[in-house]
Design a protein around this motif. Sequence first.
Motif, PDB file in Angstrom:
ATOM      1  N   MET A   1      30.688   5.144 -17.314  1.00 41.99           N
ATOM      2  CA  MET A   1      30.473   3.930 -16.568  1.00 41.99           C
ATOM      3  C   MET A   1      28.978   3.861 -16.267  1.00 41.99           C
ATOM      4  N   ASP A   2      28.413   2.710 -16.416  1.00 43.75           N
ATOM      5  CA  ASP A   2      26.980   2.585 -16.148  1.00 43.75           C
ATOM      6  C   ASP A   2      26.742   1.976 -14.769  1.00 43.75           C
ATOM      7  N   ASP A   3      25.474   1.953 -14.364  1.00 44.55           N
ATOM      8  CA  ASP A   3      25.139   1.444 -13.034  1.00 44.55           C
ATOM      9  C   ASP A   3      25.465  -0.046 -12.902  1.00 44.55           C
ATOM     10  N   GLY A   4      25.492  -0.763 -14.031  1.00 43.84           N
ATOM     11  CA  GLY A   4      25.833  -2.180 -13.999  1.00 43.84           C
ATOM     12  C   GLY A   4      27.233  -2.415 -13.471  1.00 43.84           C
ATOM     13  N   VAL A   5      28.168  -1.540 -13.815  1.00 48.53           N
ATOM     14  CA  VAL A   5      29.542  -1.670 -13.320  1.00 48.53           C
ATOM     15  C   VAL A   5      29.568  -1.458 -11.814  1.00 48.53           C
ATOM     16  N   ALA A   6      28.865  -0.430 -11.350  1.00 49.05           N
ATOM     17  CA  ALA A   6      28.822  -0.180  -9.910  1.00 49.05           C
ATOM     18  C   ALA A   6      28.180  -1.351  -9.171  1.00 49.05           C
ATOM     19  N   SER A   7      27.129  -1.918  -9.738  1.00 49.21           N
ATOM     20  CA  SER A   7      26.480  -3.074  -9.123  1.00 49.21           C
ATOM     21  C   SER A   7      27.414  -4.281  -9.082  1.00 49.21           C
ATOM     22  N   ALA A   8      28.190  -4.462 -10.146  1.00 51.55           N
ATOM     23  CA  ALA A   8      29.140  -5.568 -10.188  1.00 51.55           C
ATOM     24  C   ALA A   8      30.236  -5.375  -9.140  1.00 51.55           C
ATOM     25  N   LEU A   9      30.691  -4.139  -8.988  1.00 51.62           N
ATOM     26  CA  LEU A   9      31.687  -3.867  -7.947  1.00 51.62           C
ATOM     27  C   LEU A   9      31.142  -4.229  -6.575  1.00 51.62           C
ATOM     28  N   ALA A  10      29.891  -3.840  -6.321  1.00 52.49           N
ATOM     29  CA  ALA A  10      29.268  -4.155  -5.032  1.00 52.49           C
ATOM     30  C   ALA A  10      29.144  -5.665  -4.844  1.00 52.49           C
ATOM     31  N   ALA A  11      28.753  -6.373  -5.923  1.00 53.87           N
ATOM     32  CA  ALA A  11      28.576  -7.824  -5.837  1.00 53.87           C
ATOM     33  C   ALA A  11      29.887  -8.535  -5.539  1.00 53.87           C
ATOM     34  N   PHE A  12      31.007  -7.962  -5.997  1.00 55.30           N
ATOM     35  CA  PHE A  12      32.303  -8.588  -5.753  1.00 55.30           C
ATOM     36  C   PHE A  12      32.978  -8.075  -4.490  1.00 55.30           C
ATOM     37  N   GLY A  13      32.223  -7.320  -3.690  1.00 60.89           N
ATOM     38  CA  GLY A  13      32.728  -6.913  -2.385  1.00 60.89           C
ATOM     39  C   GLY A  13      33.589  -5.673  -2.359  1.00 60.89           C
ATOM     40  N   ALA A  14      33.449  -4.820  -3.364  1.00 56.05           N
ATOM     41  CA  ALA A  14      34.226  -3.573  -3.362  1.00 56.05           C
ATOM     42  C   ALA A  14      33.802  -2.705  -2.185  1.00 56.05           C
ATOM     43  N   ARG A  15      34.717  -1.844  -1.773  1.00 61.17           N
ATOM     44  CA  ARG A  15      34.408  -0.928  -0.669  1.00 61.17           C
ATOM     45  C   ARG A  15      33.255  -0.012  -1.063  1.00 61.17           C
ATOM     46  N   THR A  16      32.465   0.372  -0.087  1.00 55.09           N
ATOM     47  CA  THR A  16      31.297   1.231  -0.329  1.00 55.09           C
ATOM     48  C   THR A  16      31.697   2.524  -1.028  1.00 55.09           C
ATOM     49  N   GLN A  17      32.794   3.130  -0.614  1.00 49.51           N
ATOM     50  CA  GLN A  17      33.214   4.386  -1.239  1.00 49.51           C
ATOM     51  C   GLN A  17      33.602   4.188  -2.708  1.00 49.51           C
ATOM     52  N   ASP A  18      34.145   3.008  -3.056  1.00 47.35           N
ATOM     53  CA  ASP A  18      34.483   2.735  -4.453  1.00 47.35           C
ATOM     54  C   ASP A  18      33.220   2.541  -5.299  1.00 47.35           C
ATOM     55  N   VAL A  19      32.234   1.866  -4.734  1.00 50.66           N
ATOM     56  CA  VAL A  19      30.967   1.684  -5.433  1.00 50.66           C
ATOM     57  C   VAL A  19      30.290   3.034  -5.635  1.00 50.66           C
ATOM     58  N   ASP A  20      30.291   3.876  -4.600  1.00 48.70           N
ATOM     59  CA  ASP A  20      29.704   5.213  -4.713  1.00 48.70           C
ATOM     60  C   ASP A  20      30.440   6.051  -5.749  1.00 48.70           C
ATOM     61  N   ALA A  21      31.757   5.953  -5.762  1.00 50.04           N
ATOM     62  CA  ALA A  21      32.544   6.705  -6.755  1.00 50.04           C
ATOM     63  C   ALA A  21      32.210   6.238  -8.166  1.00 50.04           C
ATOM     64  N   ALA A  22      32.021   4.937  -8.354  1.00 56.57           N
ATOM     65  CA  ALA A  22      31.654   4.405  -9.673  1.00 56.57           C
ATOM     66  C   ALA A  22      30.288   4.925 -10.101  1.00 56.57           C
ATOM     67  N   ARG A  23      29.362   4.990  -9.163  1.00 52.64           N
ATOM     68  CA  ARG A  23      28.027   5.511  -9.497  1.00 52.64           C
ATOM     69  C   ARG A  23      28.096   6.988  -9.872  1.00 52.64           C
ATOM     70  N   MET A  24      28.997   7.741  -9.268  1.00 56.42           N
ATOM     71  CA  MET A  24      29.151   9.169  -9.575  1.00 56.42           C
ATOM     72  C   MET A  24      29.714   9.376 -10.989  1.00 56.42           C
ATOM     73  N   GLN A  25      30.399   8.356 -11.507  1.00 59.91           N
ATOM     74  CA  GLN A  25      30.999   8.455 -12.834  1.00 59.91           C
ATOM     75  C   GLN A  25      30.081   7.896 -13.911  1.00 59.91           C
ATOM     76  N   ALA A  26      28.822   7.739 -13.600  1.00 61.05           N
ATOM     77  CA  ALA A  26      27.857   7.184 -14.555  1.00 61.05           C
ATOM     78  C   ALA A  26      27.876   7.997 -15.840  1.00 61.05           C
ATOM     79  N   ALA A  27      27.637   7.307 -16.934  1.00 57.58           N
ATOM     80  CA  ALA A  27      27.613   7.961 -18.245  1.00 57.58           C
ATOM     81  C   ALA A  27      26.560   9.063 -18.262  1.00 57.58           C
ATOM     82  N   PRO A  28      26.870  10.174 -18.914  1.00 62.61           N
ATOM     83  CA  PRO A  28      25.877  11.252 -18.979  1.00 62.61           C
ATOM     84  C   PRO A  28      24.644  10.810 -19.768  1.00 62.61           C
ATOM     85  N   ALA A  29      23.581  11.534 -19.578  1.00 58.35           N
ATOM     86  CA  ALA A  29      22.344  11.236 -20.300  1.00 58.35           C
ATOM     87  C   ALA A  29      22.571  11.352 -21.801  1.00 58.35           C
TER      88      ALA A  29
END
Length: 111
Positions: A1-29
């Motif tokens: 998952m890339d940071d764009g997905v986490a940003s989209a979740l935040a933009a659509f009002g997802a809970r902070t913990q869900d956005v943070d969890a999405a950022r933790m699942q970011a694609a590896p380098a």
Amino acid sequence: MDDGVASALAAFGARTQDVDAARMQAAPAAFEVYAENWDAVQLFEALSTQWRAVAFGTMASARIVHMGLDYAAIEPVARLIGIGKRRRPAVFQQLRVMEDAALAVLLAEVS
């Protein structure tokens, strides 16, 4: 998952913990693949929808267990992505190593 997905979740009002969890699942380098393994990596990726799986379930729970790649799909897919006939046996052996490693991870998730 890339940071764009986490940003989209935040933009659509997802809970902070869900956005943070999405950022933790970011694609590896990015990583390097040796040239002699590139055909096998491409083939493995092209076969990503060709896993054989068995579903087990009861009224209380269900799970899917991956059994391995559908070997009937390997040769046609190898042909379609341009792996030459002479190279296919070696690439098949490399693919089996990748399949074995993937199954170890997939089966560990079931346990």
